[in-house]
Design a protein around this motif. Structure first.
Motif, mmCIF file in Angstrom:
data_model
loop_
_atom_site.group_PDB
_atom_site.id
_atom_site.type_symbol
_atom_site.label_atom_id
_atom_site.label_comp_id
_atom_site.label_asym_id
_atom_site.label_seq_id
_atom_site.Cartn_x
_atom_site.Cartn_y
_atom_site.Cartn_z
ATOM 1 N N SER A 96 0.174 -9.310 -6.528
ATOM 2 C CA SER A 96 -0.349 -8.391 -4.756
ATOM 3 C C SER A 96 -1.286 -8.140 -4.887
ATOM 4 C CB SER A 96 0.788 -6.941 -4.398
ATOM 5 O OG SER A 96 0.418 -7.483 -3.785
ATOM 6 N N ASN A 100 1.099 -2.450 -1.064
ATOM 7 C CA ASN A 100 2.541 -2.208 -1.071
ATOM 8 C C ASN A 100 3.103 -0.679 -1.310
ATOM 9 O OD1 ASN A 100 5.319 -1.982 -0.348
ATOM 10 N ND2 ASN A 100 5.499 -3.951 -0.716
ATOM 11 N N ASP A 135 -0.227 -4.711 4.579
ATOM 12 C CA ASP A 135 0.199 -5.856 5.362
ATOM 13 C C ASP A 135 1.667 -5.396 6.227
ATOM 14 O OD1 ASP A 135 1.355 -8.194 6.141
ATOM 15 O OD2 ASP A 135 0.652 -9.258 5.082
ATOM 16 N N GLN A 137 3.795 -5.764 8.608
ATOM 17 C CA GLN A 137 5.156 -6.471 8.504
ATOM 18 C C GLN A 137 4.923 -7.421 7.668
ATOM 19 O OE1 GLN A 137 3.451 -10.630 11.536
ATOM 20 N NE2 GLN A 137 4.698 -11.363 10.254
ATOM 21 N N PHE A 138 4.611 -7.856 6.691
ATOM 22 C CA PHE A 138 4.546 -8.355 5.377
ATOM 23 C C PHE A 138 6.954 -7.067 4.905
ATOM 24 C CE2 PHE A 138 5.559 -8.277 0.836
ATOM 25 C CZ PHE A 138 5.794 -9.512 0.230
ATOM 26 N N THR A 141 9.709 -6.731 6.796
ATOM 27 C CA THR A 141 9.456 -8.089 6.885
ATOM 28 C C THR A 141 10.595 -7.762 5.957
ATOM 29 O OG1 THR A 141 8.386 -9.455 7.923
ATOM 30 C CG2 THR A 141 10.613 -10.588 6.470
ATOM 31 N N GLU A 204 6.214 -14.235 3.516
ATOM 32 C CA GLU A 204 4.364 -14.078 4.359
ATOM 33 C C GLU A 204 4.940 -15.258 5.579
ATOM 34 O OE1 GLU A 204 4.300 -13.086 -0.269
ATOM 35 O OE2 GLU A 204 5.178 -14.660 0.776
#
Length: 326
Positions: A96, A100, A135, A137-138, A141, A204
């Motif tokens: 990664s 995260n 990230d 948005q990731f 999601t 993604e």
């Protein structure tokens, strides 16, 4: 006597793990088999768990289980198990390229019960991960996809297919979520109502997602391991072919012998000193890329179409490098 009590304590903890990993229940006979004890002893252990250790058990039609949501088993790790956690943290760091928080929190919790030296190394790995960009948005999601999958709810996604100018709206039923080390990406496998078939979507590339109230059930005959078993990476397309690769370079032969790239892989030495690597796979772009990464040291013997594809790609690469420099 002291050793016997200790072994019994470990066995009871192990039975708790077994019960916790079988939410639909498990028979005492199967517990006895897994723990190398008699079925009679398994019944005694289950009784002790329920009456003395107050583990909330249920029993129905010959199966036993732990009441959902009412008991968290104790966690402890042996050194080999702790080493597995350390290796997993290092793999995630390499895999990664973004930060995260969920990964960090997971490993920090596990790290609280890992032996000292490894605890420090895992902490350093997580600190290194903190330096990377987030990230959001990731993360959002992935969280919604995880909810859709675990709650059995359909999801509406706006997916930006590679090569398309705009994302398309789709309703999907997530069957599985799979990371792909080759492409440093994450994928959701599921039924797509737009395509009317099972498709694989790179998470993604999902621009937007909404959870729907409409429910679905993953087909009983769907097994993600079988679905992905014939693929080199994440892409599943076409029929399975027998792939044969010839290798002459001794150092590459050694790499092929010491590395298990795919479960179907068989590496055989030849009388002339070369080696033939045989694989059972579908032919995908990911496989072609892997073969090309070895340059002139790996030759495709079969199938013919794969050999031609690799040869055509190599010719196009030569054309690029033969162009006049400006």
């Amino acid at each position: 006597m002291k050793g016997g009590k200790y072994n019994r304590t470990l066995r009871l903890i192990n039975i708790i793990y077994i019960l916790n990993n079988n939410p639909k229940g498990i028979s005492p006979a199967k517990i006895a088999e897994d723990c190398s004890i008699s079925t009679r002893q398994a019944y005694r252990d289950l009784s002790d768990l329920e009456h003395y250790l107050k583990v909330p058990l249920w029993t129905d039609k010959g199966k036993w289980g732990i009441e959902p949501g009412r008991y968290l088993p104790p966690i402890s790790f042996s050194l080999p198990e702790a080493m597995t956690i350390f290796l997993a943290s290092r793999l995630l760091l390499a895999y990664s390229n973004v930060y995260n928080p969920s990964i960090e929190r997971t490993f920090m919790k596990l790290n609280s019960v890992v032996p000292g030296p490894l605890r420090d190394e895992i902490r350093k790995t997580m600190e290194q991960m903190q330096k990377r960009e987030t990230d959001q948005q990731f993360i959002n999601t992935m969280e919604l996809l995880a909810r859709a999958w675990t709650e059995g709810r359909k999801a509406k996604v706006w997916y930006w297919t590679l090569g398309k100018k705009q994302p398309t709206e789709r309703i999907i039923e997530p069957y599985f979520i799979q990371p792909a080390g080759l492409g440093h990406g994450n994928y959701v496998i599921g039924y797509c109502h737009r395509a009317k078939e099972i498709r694989t979507f790179k998470i993604e590339r999902i621009q937007r997602i909404e959870l729907l109230d409409e429910k679905y059930t993953v087909p009983a005959d769907f097994d993600a391991n079988e679905f992905l078993g014939s693929s080199w990476g994440i892409v599943v397309e076409g029929e399975v072919k027998t792939i044969k690769l010839k290798i002459d370079a001794p150092e590459i032969i050694r790499i092929m012998e010491e590395t298990r790239w795919h479960p179907s892989q068989v590496t055989q030495r030849q009388p002339d000193g070369s080696a033939i690597v045989t694989l059972k796979l579908t032919v995908t772009t990911e496989l072609v890329g892997f073969i090309l990464s070895w340059g002139e040291k790996v030759e495709v013997l079969e199938p013919k179409k794969l050999r031609e594809k690799v040869m055509e790609t190599a010719k196009e690469m030569v054309k690029i490098y033969q162009k006049k420099k400006f």
